[in-house]
Design a protein around this motif. Structure first.
Motif, mmCIF file in Angstrom:
data_model
loop_
_atom_site.group_PDB
_atom_site.id
_atom_site.type_symbol
_atom_site.label_atom_id
_atom_site.label_comp_id
_atom_site.label_asym_id
_atom_site.label_seq_id
_atom_site.Cartn_x
_atom_site.Cartn_y
_atom_site.Cartn_z
ATOM 1 N N ARG A 1 46.390 48.164 37.763
ATOM 2 C CA ARG A 1 46.642 47.175 36.725
ATOM 3 C C ARG A 1 47.466 47.743 35.583
ATOM 4 N N LEU A 2 47.315 49.033 35.310
ATOM 5 C CA LEU A 2 48.120 49.666 34.270
ATOM 6 C C LEU A 2 49.473 50.135 34.809
ATOM 7 N N PHE A 3 49.520 50.459 36.095
ATOM 8 C CA PHE A 3 50.739 51.000 36.698
ATOM 9 C C PHE A 3 51.808 49.944 36.898
ATOM 10 N N GLU A 4 51.403 48.780 37.395
ATOM 11 C CA GLU A 4 52.375 47.756 37.783
ATOM 12 C C GLU A 4 51.745 46.381 37.611
ATOM 13 N N ARG A 5 52.493 45.461 37.043
ATOM 14 C CA ARG A 5 52.011 44.091 36.912
ATOM 15 C C ARG A 5 51.613 43.566 38.278
ATOM 16 N N GLY A 6 50.442 42.932 38.368
ATOM 17 C CA GLY A 6 49.978 42.428 39.654
ATOM 18 C C GLY A 6 48.659 41.683 39.517
ATOM 19 N N GLY A 7 48.226 41.102 40.621
ATOM 20 C CA GLY A 7 46.964 40.374 40.642
ATOM 21 C C GLY A 7 45.983 41.042 41.575
ATOM 22 N N TYR A 8 45.553 42.244 41.257
ATOM 23 C CA TYR A 8 44.757 43.055 42.173
ATOM 24 C C TYR A 8 43.277 42.695 42.092
ATOM 25 N N ALA A 9 42.599 42.849 43.232
ATOM 26 C CA ALA A 9 41.151 42.629 43.274
ATOM 27 C C ALA A 9 40.590 43.336 44.496
ATOM 28 N N LEU A 10 39.295 43.602 44.463
ATOM 29 C CA LEU A 10 38.586 44.143 45.616
ATOM 30 C C LEU A 10 37.852 43.024 46.325
ATOM 31 N N GLY A 11 37.762 43.101 47.638
ATOM 32 C CA GLY A 11 36.895 42.186 48.355
ATOM 33 C C GLY A 11 35.446 42.401 47.922
ATOM 34 N N PRO A 12 34.613 41.388 47.918
ATOM 35 C CA PRO A 12 33.230 41.541 47.429
ATOM 36 C C PRO A 12 32.329 42.347 48.353
ATOM 37 N N ILE A 13 32.758 42.554 49.605
ATOM 38 C CA ILE A 13 31.938 43.261 50.591
ATOM 39 C C ILE A 13 32.614 44.566 50.986
ATOM 40 N N ALA A 14 31.812 45.631 51.073
ATOM 41 C CA ALA A 14 32.269 46.912 51.598
ATOM 42 C C ALA A 14 31.560 47.183 52.916
ATOM 43 N N TRP A 15 32.098 48.130 53.670
ATOM 44 C CA TRP A 15 31.479 48.560 54.926
ATOM 45 C C TRP A 15 31.284 50.072 54.868
ATOM 46 N N THR A 16 30.149 50.539 55.346
ATOM 47 C CA THR A 16 29.834 51.969 55.315
ATOM 48 C C THR A 16 29.410 52.437 56.703
ATOM 49 N N ARG A 17 29.610 53.727 56.946
ATOM 50 C CA ARG A 17 29.064 54.335 58.151
ATOM 51 C C ARG A 17 29.050 55.851 57.997
ATOM 52 N N SER A 18 28.251 56.495 58.824
ATOM 53 C CA SER A 18 28.189 57.944 58.890
ATOM 54 C C SER A 18 28.761 58.397 60.222
ATOM 55 N N THR B 1 27.279 45.427 49.214
ATOM 56 C CA THR B 1 27.861 44.548 48.205
ATOM 57 C C THR B 1 28.577 45.354 47.136
ATOM 58 N N LEU B 2 29.799 44.934 46.821
ATOM 59 C CA LEU B 2 30.556 45.573 45.739
ATOM 60 C C LEU B 2 30.514 44.755 44.460
ATOM 61 N N GLY B 3 30.479 43.432 44.566
ATOM 62 C CA GLY B 3 30.555 42.572 43.389
ATOM 63 C C GLY B 3 31.945 42.005 43.209
ATOM 64 N N ALA B 4 32.039 40.927 42.446
ATOM 65 C CA ALA B 4 33.306 40.224 42.269
ATOM 66 C C ALA B 4 34.227 40.978 41.319
ATOM 67 N N THR B 5 35.504 40.987 41.633
ATOM 68 C CA THR B 5 36.519 41.594 40.752
ATOM 69 C C THR B 5 37.712 40.660 40.583
ATOM 70 N N GLY B 6 37.501 39.375 40.763
ATOM 71 C CA GLY B 6 38.576 38.411 40.603
ATOM 72 C C GLY B 6 39.250 38.070 41.919
ATOM 73 N N ARG B 7 40.333 37.327 41.799
ATOM 74 C CA ARG B 7 41.133 36.932 42.962
ATOM 75 C C ARG B 7 42.572 37.388 42.774
ATOM 76 N N PRO B 8 43.229 37.756 43.857
ATOM 77 C CA PRO B 8 44.649 38.147 43.726
ATOM 78 C C PRO B 8 45.508 36.924 43.431
ATOM 79 N N ARG B 9 46.380 37.047 42.441
ATOM 80 C CA ARG B 9 47.251 35.921 42.088
ATOM 81 C C ARG B 9 48.553 35.965 42.861
#
Length: 415
Positions: A225-242, A251-259
Protein backbone atom coordinates in the motif's frame (compact mmCIF):
# COMPACT_ATOMS: atom_id res chain seq x y z
CA UNK A 1 9.32 -36.00 4.80
CA UNK A 2 9.28 -33.80 1.71
CA UNK A 3 9.52 -30.03 1.50
CA UNK A 4 7.93 -29.82 -1.93
CA UNK A 5 8.78 -26.14 -2.44
CA UNK A 6 12.48 -26.60 -1.70
CA UNK A 7 12.49 -29.79 -3.79
CA UNK A 8 11.04 -27.95 -6.80
CA UNK A 9 13.46 -25.02 -6.45
CA UNK A 10 16.53 -27.27 -6.23
CA UNK A 11 15.31 -29.51 -9.04
CA UNK A 12 14.93 -26.48 -11.33
CA UNK A 13 18.41 -25.22 -10.46
CA UNK A 14 20.02 -28.67 -10.83
CA UNK A 15 18.38 -29.14 -14.23
CA UNK A 16 19.72 -25.78 -15.44
CA UNK A 17 23.16 -26.50 -13.98
CA UNK A 18 23.26 -29.91 -15.65
CA UNK A 19 22.53 -28.34 -19.04
CA UNK A 20 25.26 -25.73 -18.65
CA UNK A 21 27.85 -28.20 -17.38
CA UNK A 22 26.98 -30.66 -20.13
CA UNK A 23 27.38 -27.87 -22.68
CA UNK A 24 30.86 -27.25 -21.29
CA UNK A 25 31.92 -30.87 -21.84
CA UNK A 26 30.34 -31.01 -25.31
CA UNK A 27 32.28 -27.85 -26.14
CA UNK A 28 35.56 -29.60 -25.36
CA UNK A 29 36.12 -28.92 -21.66
CA UNK A 30 37.31 -32.00 -19.80
CA UNK A 31 36.60 -33.13 -16.27
CA UNK A 32 39.93 -33.60 -14.45
CA UNK A 33 40.81 -37.07 -13.12
CA UNK A 34 42.94 -38.53 -10.38
CA UNK A 35 44.58 -41.93 -10.43
CA UNK A 36 43.52 -44.21 -7.58
CA UNK A 37 44.85 -47.60 -6.54
CA UNK A 38 42.85 -50.62 -5.42
CA UNK A 39 43.57 -54.30 -4.87
CA UNK A 40 41.51 -57.25 -5.96
CA UNK A 41 42.85 -60.49 -4.64
CA UNK A 42 46.60 -60.21 -5.09
CA UNK A 43 46.38 -57.92 -8.09
CA UNK A 44 46.97 -54.20 -7.94
CA UNK A 45 44.47 -52.24 -9.99
CA UNK A 46 44.43 -48.61 -11.05
CA UNK A 47 41.45 -46.54 -12.07
CA UNK A 48 40.70 -42.96 -12.97
CA UNK A 49 38.26 -41.06 -10.73
CA UNK A 50 36.60 -37.93 -12.17
CA UNK A 51 37.12 -34.84 -10.00
CA UNK A 52 33.60 -33.56 -10.58
CA UNK A 53 33.66 -31.22 -7.59
CA UNK A 54 36.75 -29.45 -8.92
CA UNK A 55 35.14 -29.08 -12.37
CA UNK A 56 32.08 -27.49 -10.71
CA UNK A 57 34.26 -25.23 -8.53
CA UNK A 58 35.91 -23.77 -11.61
CA UNK A 59 32.49 -22.82 -13.05
CA UNK A 60 30.75 -21.37 -10.00
CA UNK A 61 30.49 -17.87 -11.47
CA UNK A 62 28.80 -19.29 -14.55
CA UNK A 63 26.36 -21.30 -12.43
CA UNK A 64 25.56 -18.32 -10.19
CA UNK A 65 24.43 -16.41 -13.27
CA UNK A 66 21.65 -18.94 -13.92
CA UNK A 67 18.18 -17.50 -13.22
CA UNK A 68 17.35 -20.44 -10.95
CA UNK A 69 20.45 -19.98 -8.78
CA UNK A 70 19.25 -16.99 -6.72
CA UNK A 71 15.93 -18.62 -5.65
CA UNK A 72 17.81 -21.79 -4.65
CA UNK A 73 20.39 -19.84 -2.64
CA UNK A 74 17.69 -17.77 -0.90
CA UNK A 75 15.71 -20.88 -0.01
CA UNK A 76 18.74 -22.49 1.65
CA UNK A 77 19.92 -19.25 3.28
CA UNK A 78 16.64 -19.09 5.21
CA UNK A 79 17.31 -22.48 6.88
CA UNK A 80 19.51 -22.39 9.97
CA UNK A 81 20.27 -26.11 9.69
CA UNK A 82 22.20 -25.71 6.41
CA UNK A 83 25.36 -25.74 8.53
CA UNK A 84 24.63 -29.35 9.48
CA UNK A 85 24.54 -30.38 5.82
CA UNK A 86 27.73 -28.49 5.02
CA UNK A 87 29.53 -30.23 7.90
CA UNK A 88 28.09 -33.58 6.91
CA UNK A 89 29.47 -33.17 3.39
CA UNK A 90 32.94 -32.63 4.85
CA UNK A 91 33.46 -28.89 4.35
CA UNK A 92 36.51 -27.76 6.39
CA UNK A 93 34.86 -24.48 7.40
CA UNK A 94 31.26 -23.36 7.93
CA UNK A 95 30.67 -19.74 6.90
CA UNK A 96 29.07 -17.40 9.44
CA UNK A 97 26.84 -15.62 6.90
CA UNK A 98 23.65 -17.46 5.83
CA UNK A 99 24.14 -16.63 2.14
CA UNK A 100 27.73 -17.90 2.17
CA UNK A 101 26.56 -21.16 3.77
CA UNK A 102 23.86 -21.46 1.13
CA UNK A 103 26.37 -20.92 -1.70
CA UNK A 104 28.61 -23.62 -0.27
CA UNK A 105 25.68 -25.98 0.26
CA UNK A 106 24.58 -25.61 -3.38
CA UNK A 107 28.08 -26.37 -4.60
CA UNK A 108 28.27 -29.46 -2.38
CA UNK A 109 24.78 -30.53 -3.45
CA UNK A 110 25.71 -30.41 -7.14
CA UNK A 111 28.89 -32.34 -6.39
CA UNK A 112 26.75 -35.02 -4.70
CA UNK A 113 24.33 -35.26 -7.62
CA UNK A 114 27.13 -35.64 -10.19
CA UNK A 115 29.72 -37.39 -8.00
CA UNK A 116 32.47 -39.17 -9.97
CA UNK A 117 30.91 -38.52 -13.36
CA UNK A 118 32.40 -36.96 -16.46
CA UNK A 119 29.00 -36.35 -18.10
CA UNK A 120 26.23 -34.19 -16.69
CA UNK A 121 22.95 -35.56 -17.98
CA UNK A 122 20.57 -35.31 -15.02
CA UNK A 123 19.46 -38.69 -13.68
CA UNK A 124 16.32 -38.38 -11.50
CA UNK A 125 17.41 -41.20 -9.21
CA UNK A 126 20.72 -39.54 -8.37
CA UNK A 127 18.99 -36.21 -7.76
CA UNK A 128 16.47 -37.80 -5.40
CA UNK A 129 19.22 -39.60 -3.50
CA UNK A 130 21.20 -36.40 -3.04
CA UNK A 131 18.08 -34.46 -2.08
CA UNK A 132 17.09 -37.08 0.51
CA UNK A 133 20.52 -36.71 2.11
CA UNK A 134 20.14 -32.92 2.17
CA UNK A 135 16.66 -33.06 3.63
CA UNK A 136 17.65 -35.47 6.40
CA UNK A 137 20.41 -33.08 7.44
CA UNK A 138 18.10 -30.06 7.32
CA UNK A 139 15.01 -31.40 9.02
CA UNK A 140 15.97 -34.26 11.32
CA UNK A 141 13.46 -34.09 14.18
CA UNK A 142 11.85 -30.99 12.69
CA UNK A 143 9.29 -30.17 10.03
CA UNK A 144 8.49 -27.49 7.49
CA UNK A 145 5.29 -25.67 8.43
CA UNK A 146 3.64 -23.65 5.70
CA UNK A 147 0.85 -21.08 5.73
CA UNK A 148 -0.59 -19.72 2.48
CA UNK A 149 -3.29 -17.17 1.70
CA UNK A 150 -4.49 -15.46 -1.50
CA UNK A 151 -3.12 -11.95 -1.95
CA UNK A 152 -5.77 -10.11 -3.91
CA UNK A 153 -5.34 -7.13 -6.21
CA UNK A 154 -1.83 -7.99 -7.37
CA UNK A 155 -0.26 -10.07 -10.13
CA UNK A 156 3.37 -10.97 -10.71
CA UNK A 157 5.29 -10.68 -13.95
CA UNK A 158 4.63 -13.53 -16.37
CA UNK A 159 8.25 -14.67 -16.05
CA UNK A 160 8.15 -14.68 -12.24
CA UNK A 161 6.85 -17.70 -10.36
CA UNK A 162 8.12 -16.56 -6.93
CA UNK A 163 9.13 -13.25 -5.39
CA UNK A 164 11.08 -14.07 -2.22
CA UNK A 165 10.84 -11.47 0.56
CA UNK A 166 13.16 -13.17 3.05
CA UNK A 167 12.89 -15.16 6.28
CA UNK A 168 10.63 -17.78 4.70
CA UNK A 169 8.17 -15.24 3.29
CA UNK A 170 7.39 -15.00 -0.41
CA UNK A 171 4.81 -14.20 -3.06
CA UNK A 172 4.10 -17.12 -5.38
CA UNK A 173 1.94 -17.49 -8.46
CA UNK A 174 -0.63 -19.91 -7.16
CA UNK A 175 -0.72 -22.21 -10.18
CA UNK A 176 3.02 -22.89 -9.78
CA UNK A 177 2.85 -23.96 -6.11
CA UNK A 178 2.80 -27.78 -5.96
CA UNK A 179 -0.23 -29.34 -4.23
CA UNK A 180 -1.78 -25.98 -3.30
CA UNK A 181 -5.54 -26.24 -2.56
CA UNK A 182 -7.59 -25.23 -5.62
CA UNK A 183 -9.73 -22.94 -3.43
CA UNK A 184 -6.60 -20.97 -2.57
CA UNK A 185 -5.29 -20.78 -6.12
CA UNK A 186 -8.33 -19.98 -8.24
CA UNK A 187 -10.62 -17.00 -7.76
CA UNK A 188 -14.30 -16.74 -8.67
CA UNK A 189 -13.35 -15.80 -12.25
CA UNK A 190 -11.15 -18.90 -12.61
CA UNK A 191 -8.04 -16.72 -12.62
CA UNK A 192 -4.99 -17.85 -10.62
CA UNK A 193 -4.23 -15.82 -7.49
CA UNK A 194 -0.91 -14.73 -6.12
CA UNK A 195 -0.32 -16.49 -2.79
CA UNK A 196 1.40 -15.07 0.24
CA UNK A 197 3.49 -17.98 1.56
CA UNK A 198 5.24 -18.37 4.90
CA UNK A 199 7.40 -21.49 5.35
CA UNK A 200 9.27 -22.07 8.59
CA UNK A 201 11.31 -24.94 9.98
CA UNK A 202 10.11 -25.76 13.50
CA UNK A 203 9.72 -28.58 15.99
CA UNK A 204 7.13 -31.12 14.97
CA UNK A 205 5.25 -30.68 18.23
CA UNK A 206 4.44 -27.04 17.47
CA UNK A 207 1.33 -25.90 15.63
CA UNK A 208 1.64 -24.20 12.24
CA UNK A 209 2.53 -20.51 12.78
CA UNK A 210 -0.83 -18.97 11.87
CA UNK A 211 -0.44 -15.98 14.22
CA UNK A 212 3.01 -15.19 12.83
CA UNK A 213 1.71 -15.58 9.28
CA UNK A 214 -1.21 -13.26 9.97
CA UNK A 215 1.13 -10.52 11.21
CA UNK A 216 3.64 -10.96 8.40
CA UNK A 217 0.99 -11.16 5.68
CA UNK A 218 -0.46 -7.90 7.03
CA UNK A 219 3.00 -6.38 6.74
CA UNK A 220 3.01 -7.36 3.06
CA UNK A 221 -0.21 -5.38 2.67
CA UNK A 222 1.31 -2.38 4.44
CA UNK A 223 4.40 -2.46 2.23
CA UNK A 224 2.38 -2.80 -0.97
CA UNK A 225 0.00 0.00 0.00
CA UNK A 226 2.92 2.35 0.60
CA UNK A 227 4.97 1.09 -2.36
CA UNK A 228 2.41 1.43 -5.14
CA UNK A 229 -1.13 2.72 -5.45
CA UNK A 230 -3.47 -0.27 -5.49
CA UNK A 231 -6.44 -2.06 -3.99
CA UNK A 232 -4.70 -4.86 -2.11
CA UNK A 233 -6.34 -7.31 0.28
CA UNK A 234 -5.84 -10.77 1.76
CA UNK A 235 -8.34 -13.55 1.35
CA UNK A 236 -10.13 -14.20 4.68
CA UNK A 237 -9.05 -17.87 4.76
CA UNK A 238 -5.53 -19.29 5.02
CA UNK A 239 -4.36 -22.87 4.59
CA UNK A 240 -1.70 -24.55 6.73
CA UNK A 241 0.17 -27.83 6.71
CA UNK A 242 3.26 -29.52 8.10
CA UNK A 243 5.68 -31.10 5.61
CA UNK A 244 3.60 -32.72 2.87
CA UNK A 245 0.60 -33.42 5.13
CA UNK A 246 -2.98 -32.39 4.38
CA UNK A 247 -3.92 -28.74 4.10
CA UNK A 248 -6.13 -27.33 6.86
CA UNK A 249 -7.99 -24.03 6.89
CA UNK A 250 -7.43 -21.16 9.33
CA UNK A 251 -9.10 -17.76 9.65
CA UNK A 252 -7.16 -14.60 8.83
CA UNK A 253 -9.91 -11.98 9.10
CA UNK A 254 -11.17 -9.37 6.66
CA UNK A 255 -8.76 -6.89 5.06
CA UNK A 256 -11.07 -5.29 2.52
CA UNK A 257 -11.70 -5.99 -1.14
CA UNK A 258 -9.42 -5.38 -4.11
CA UNK A 259 -10.60 -2.40 -6.14
CA UNK A 260 -8.35 -3.11 -9.13
CA UNK A 261 -5.29 -5.17 -10.00
CA UNK A 262 -1.69 -3.94 -9.87
CA UNK A 263 1.10 -5.73 -11.73
CA UNK A 264 4.53 -6.00 -10.12
CA UNK A 265 6.88 -5.88 -13.09
CA UNK A 266 10.12 -7.84 -13.10
CA UNK A 267 12.24 -4.68 -13.07
CA UNK A 268 10.54 -3.52 -9.84
CA UNK A 269 10.90 -6.78 -7.92
CA UNK A 270 14.25 -5.97 -6.32
CA UNK A 271 12.96 -2.52 -5.40
CA UNK A 272 9.89 -4.03 -3.74
CA UNK A 273 12.01 -6.60 -1.91
CA UNK A 274 14.26 -3.87 -0.53
CA UNK A 275 11.26 -1.68 0.34
CA UNK A 276 9.58 -4.54 2.20
CA UNK A 277 12.76 -5.09 4.20
CA UNK A 278 12.88 -1.38 5.05
CA UNK A 279 9.24 -1.32 6.15
CA UNK A 280 9.78 -4.40 8.32
CA UNK A 281 12.61 -2.57 10.11
CA UNK A 282 11.13 0.95 10.30
CA UNK A 283 7.38 0.44 10.61
CA UNK A 284 6.28 2.41 13.72
CA UNK A 285 4.64 0.63 16.65
CA UNK A 286 3.31 3.67 18.51
CA UNK A 287 2.90 7.43 18.31
CA UNK A 288 1.19 9.68 15.78
CA UNK A 289 2.87 8.04 12.79
CA UNK A 290 1.70 4.55 13.77
CA UNK A 291 -1.82 5.85 14.36
CA UNK A 292 -1.89 7.69 11.04
CA UNK A 293 -0.60 4.63 9.19
CA UNK A 294 -3.30 2.50 10.80
CA UNK A 295 -6.02 4.98 9.76
CA UNK A 296 -4.62 5.03 6.21
CA UNK A 297 -4.88 1.24 6.06
CA UNK A 298 -8.43 1.36 7.40
CA UNK A 299 -9.26 3.66 4.52
CA UNK A 300 -7.61 1.26 2.06
CA UNK A 301 -9.94 -1.48 3.30
CA UNK A 302 -13.21 0.44 2.81
CA UNK A 303 -15.47 -0.86 0.05
CA UNK A 304 -15.58 2.48 -1.78
CA UNK A 305 -13.20 5.48 -1.84
CA UNK A 306 -15.86 7.90 -0.55
CA UNK A 307 -16.31 5.76 2.58
CA UNK A 308 -12.59 6.18 3.37
CA UNK A 309 -12.61 9.99 3.40
CA UNK A 310 -12.80 10.37 7.19
CA UNK A 311 -10.02 7.78 7.68
CA UNK A 312 -7.67 9.70 5.41
CA UNK A 313 -8.50 13.07 6.98
CA UNK A 314 -7.97 11.73 10.50
CA UNK A 315 -4.55 10.40 9.45
CA UNK A 316 -3.60 13.78 7.93
CA UNK A 317 -4.78 15.69 10.99
CA UNK A 318 -2.71 13.44 13.26
CA UNK A 319 0.41 14.37 11.29
CA UNK A 320 -0.27 17.93 10.13
CA UNK A 321 -2.81 19.51 12.45
CA UNK A 322 -1.95 18.91 16.13
CA UNK A 323 -3.83 22.12 17.02
CA UNK A 324 -7.09 20.40 16.03
CA UNK A 325 -9.39 20.72 12.99
CA UNK A 326 -10.64 24.13 14.13
CA UNK A 327 -7.29 25.62 13.11
CA UNK A 328 -7.98 24.83 9.46
CA UNK A 329 -4.28 24.35 8.67
CA UNK A 330 -4.19 20.82 7.22
CA UNK A 331 -4.98 21.82 3.61
CA UNK A 332 -2.18 24.40 3.35
CA UNK A 333 0.35 22.21 5.14
CA UNK A 334 -0.40 19.22 2.93
CA UNK A 335 -0.05 21.38 -0.18
CA UNK A 336 3.27 22.78 1.06
CA UNK A 337 4.77 19.30 1.29
CA UNK A 338 3.09 17.50 -1.62
CA UNK A 339 2.91 20.16 -4.36
CA UNK A 340 5.30 22.43 -6.20
CA UNK A 341 5.01 26.11 -5.20
CA UNK A 342 2.99 27.04 -8.27
CA UNK A 343 0.54 24.17 -7.62
CA UNK A 344 0.05 24.59 -3.88
CA UNK A 345 -3.00 26.84 -4.06
CA UNK A 346 -4.88 24.38 -6.28
CA UNK A 347 -4.04 21.39 -4.08
CA UNK A 348 -5.01 23.29 -0.92
CA UNK A 349 -8.35 24.16 -2.54
CA UNK A 350 -9.05 20.53 -3.50
CA UNK A 351 -8.10 19.36 0.00
CA UNK A 352 -10.44 21.96 1.53
CA UNK A 353 -13.18 20.68 -0.77
CA UNK A 354 -12.57 17.14 0.48
CA UNK A 355 -12.78 18.37 4.07
CA UNK A 356 -16.13 20.04 3.33
CA UNK A 357 -17.46 16.71 2.04
CA UNK A 358 -16.72 14.95 5.33
CA UNK A 359 -19.96 16.17 6.86
CA UNK A 360 -21.84 14.35 4.11
CA UNK A 361 -20.00 11.18 5.00
CA UNK A 362 -20.89 11.53 8.67
CA UNK A 363 -24.53 12.18 7.77
CA UNK A 364 -24.57 9.18 5.45
CA UNK A 365 -25.31 11.31 2.41
CA UNK A 366 -23.48 10.57 -0.83
CA UNK A 367 -22.75 13.81 -2.70
CA UNK A 368 -24.37 13.79 -6.12
CA UNK A 369 -21.65 15.73 -7.92
CA UNK A 370 -19.24 13.77 -10.13
CA UNK A 371 -15.56 13.51 -9.36
CA UNK A 372 -15.93 12.86 -5.62
CA UNK A 373 -14.17 9.48 -5.74
CA UNK A 374 -11.31 11.00 -7.75
CA UNK A 375 -10.98 13.75 -5.13
CA UNK A 376 -10.74 11.18 -2.33
CA UNK A 377 -8.27 9.08 -4.33
CA UNK A 378 -6.05 12.16 -4.77
CA UNK A 379 -6.18 12.78 -1.03
CA UNK A 380 -5.25 9.12 -0.40
CA UNK A 381 -2.34 9.32 -2.84
CA UNK A 382 -0.92 12.41 -1.13
CA UNK A 383 -1.30 10.73 2.26
CA UNK A 384 0.41 7.59 0.94
CA UNK A 385 3.35 9.61 -0.35
CA UNK A 386 3.60 11.49 2.95
CA UNK A 387 3.56 8.30 5.03
CA UNK A 388 6.02 6.55 2.74
CA UNK A 389 8.55 9.38 2.97
CA UNK A 390 8.28 9.60 6.76
CA UNK A 391 8.50 5.84 7.33
CA UNK A 392 11.48 5.55 4.97
CA UNK A 393 13.25 8.47 6.66
CA UNK A 394 13.15 10.80 3.64
CA UNK A 395 10.98 13.27 5.56
CA UNK A 396 11.31 14.39 9.19
CA UNK A 397 8.83 12.86 11.60
CA UNK A 398 7.65 16.35 12.58
CA UNK A 399 5.98 16.97 9.23
CA UNK A 400 3.98 19.89 10.63
CA UNK A 401 7.21 21.77 11.32
CA UNK A 402 8.50 20.91 7.85
CA UNK A 403 5.29 22.24 6.26
CA UNK A 404 5.33 25.46 8.28
CA UNK A 405 8.94 26.09 7.34
CA UNK A 406 8.10 25.67 3.65
CA UNK A 407 5.16 28.06 4.00
CA UNK A 408 7.33 30.66 5.75
CA UNK A 409 9.91 30.37 2.98
CA UNK A 410 7.17 30.97 0.39
CA UNK A 411 5.98 34.09 2.21
CA UNK A 412 9.52 35.42 2.50
CA UNK A 413 10.14 34.78 -1.20
CA UNK A 414 6.97 36.71 -2.12
CA UNK A 415 8.03 39.84 -0.20
Amino acid sequence: MRNSTLHAILEAFTTDAAERLQAETVGGEEVPFELTEARRGGARLYCYRPLTGLFIDDRLMMLRALPTYAPAARALAELESVAAYVQQRGAPRVAAEPRERADLALKLFLAAVFAERNQFGLEPGRFEEAYAELERALYDGRCVSSVIAPLLGVVLDEETSELALGDGLSLVRGETLPDAPPEAVWDDRDEPSVLAVLSLVQDRALRPPVSAARARFRRILTALRLFERGGYALGPIAWTRSDSGPWRTATLGATGRPRFTTRISAEHEDELRGFFDLIAKRSPSNGELAWALARFEMGCERLAPFEALTDYLLALRALLEPEGPASGRVAQRLAAICARPEERAALAERTAQAISLERAVIAGVTPPEPGVDALVEELAENLRALLRDVVCGHLDLDVRAVADELLQEAVAAAL
